[in-house]
Design a protein around this motif. Structure first.
Motif, mmCIF file in Angstrom:
data_model
loop_
_atom_site.group_PDB
_atom_site.id
_atom_site.type_symbol
_atom_site.label_atom_id
_atom_site.label_comp_id
_atom_site.label_asym_id
_atom_site.label_seq_id
_atom_site.Cartn_x
_atom_site.Cartn_y
_atom_site.Cartn_z
ATOM 1 N N TYR A 3 -5.400 3.047 2.198
ATOM 2 C CA TYR A 3 -3.617 3.776 1.970
ATOM 3 C C TYR A 3 -3.319 2.999 3.240
ATOM 4 O O TYR A 3 -3.797 3.061 4.547
ATOM 5 C CB TYR A 3 -3.642 5.278 1.645
ATOM 6 C CG TYR A 3 -3.843 5.955 0.935
ATOM 7 C CD1 TYR A 3 -3.299 5.423 -0.092
ATOM 8 C CD2 TYR A 3 -4.856 6.063 -0.076
ATOM 9 C CE1 TYR A 3 -3.549 6.283 -2.042
ATOM 10 C CE2 TYR A 3 -5.563 6.656 -1.242
ATOM 11 C CZ TYR A 3 -4.073 6.899 -1.891
ATOM 12 O OH TYR A 3 -4.616 7.970 -3.137
ATOM 13 N N LYS A 55 0.811 -1.668 0.389
ATOM 14 C CA LYS A 55 -0.173 -0.322 0.267
ATOM 15 C C LYS A 55 0.716 1.048 -0.045
ATOM 16 O O LYS A 55 2.251 0.960 0.099
ATOM 17 C CB LYS A 55 -0.776 -0.172 1.086
ATOM 18 C CG LYS A 55 -1.774 -1.223 1.190
ATOM 19 C CD LYS A 55 -2.882 -1.041 2.580
ATOM 20 C CE LYS A 55 -4.060 -2.138 2.554
ATOM 21 N NZ LYS A 55 -4.473 -2.060 4.030
ATOM 22 N N GLU A 56 0.465 2.217 -0.353
ATOM 23 C CA GLU A 56 1.049 3.440 -0.921
ATOM 24 C C GLU A 56 1.292 4.047 1.198
ATOM 25 O O GLU A 56 -0.254 3.993 1.370
ATOM 26 C CB GLU A 56 0.423 4.721 -1.567
ATOM 27 C CG GLU A 56 0.496 4.012 -3.101
ATOM 28 C CD GLU A 56 0.446 5.192 -4.239
ATOM 29 O OE1 GLU A 56 -0.790 5.623 -3.939
ATOM 30 O OE2 GLU A 56 0.905 5.288 -4.704
ATOM 31 N N HIS A 57 2.004 4.525 1.280
ATOM 32 C CA HIS A 57 2.375 5.205 2.793
ATOM 33 C C HIS A 57 2.029 6.754 2.356
ATOM 34 O O HIS A 57 2.963 7.071 2.085
ATOM 35 C CB HIS A 57 3.717 4.800 3.051
ATOM 36 C CG HIS A 57 3.832 5.221 4.626
ATOM 37 N ND1 HIS A 57 5.270 5.582 5.332
ATOM 38 C CD2 HIS A 57 2.829 4.984 6.088
ATOM 39 C CE1 HIS A 57 4.988 5.894 6.487
ATOM 40 N NE2 HIS A 57 3.451 5.124 6.469
ATOM 41 N N LEU A 79 -8.351 7.698 4.226
ATOM 42 C CA LEU A 79 -6.916 7.244 3.436
ATOM 43 C C LEU A 79 -7.162 6.251 3.764
ATOM 44 O O LEU A 79 -7.141 5.030 3.208
ATOM 45 C CB LEU A 79 -5.774 7.946 4.022
ATOM 46 C CG LEU A 79 -5.690 9.270 3.680
ATOM 47 C CD1 LEU A 79 -4.821 10.004 3.957
ATOM 48 C CD2 LEU A 79 -5.860 9.586 2.415
#
Length: 97
Positions: free
Chosen positions: A28, A3-5, A23
C-alpha cells in the motif's frame, strides 16, 4: 496499476511507524499525519482510498476529524482506532459515518 493509498493519523509515533511498515510491506502507499489538522492537509494534497485515525489526539480528536471528512469528502472511508473505546463512542462514530 496504482497502489491503494492509506492515510494514517495518530499522535503516537510508534503506532504510525508500526502501521506504516505493516501496510507498505503489503504493497500500500502510505501517508502519515501526527494529528487531525495535518491529516486534513494530507487530504488536500491527495485523496486517500482509506483513512485510519486515532480517536484520542491533541488539537483535533478523531471524532472532530471524522465529522469534517464526512462533510467535505464523504466518499472516503474512515476507520476510527482507539485503545480506550466505549459503546457510546462507537455509536457516535457510526452516526458520523
Amino acid at each position: 496499476m496504482a497502489k491503494e493509498h492509506i492515510l494514517i493519523i495518530d499522535d503516537e509515533k510508534g503506532m504510525l511507524q508500526y502501521l506504516s511498515k505493516l501496510l507498505t510491506d503489503n504493497d500500500y502507499e502510505v501517508s502519515l499525519a501526527g494529528n487531525g489538522e495535518e491529516g486534513l492537509q494530507e487530504i488536500e494534497r491527495k485523496d486517500p482510498d482509506l483513512i485510519l485515525v486515532d480517536i484520542n489526539m491533541p488539537k483535533m480528536d478523531g471524532m472532530e476529524f471524522l465529522a469534517l471528512v464526512k462533510k467535505d469528502k464523504p466518499h472516503i472511508p474512515v476507520i476510527i482506532m482507539t485503545g480506550y473505546g466505549t459503546v457510546e463512542t462507537a455509536i457516535k462514530a457510526m452516526k458520523l459515518g
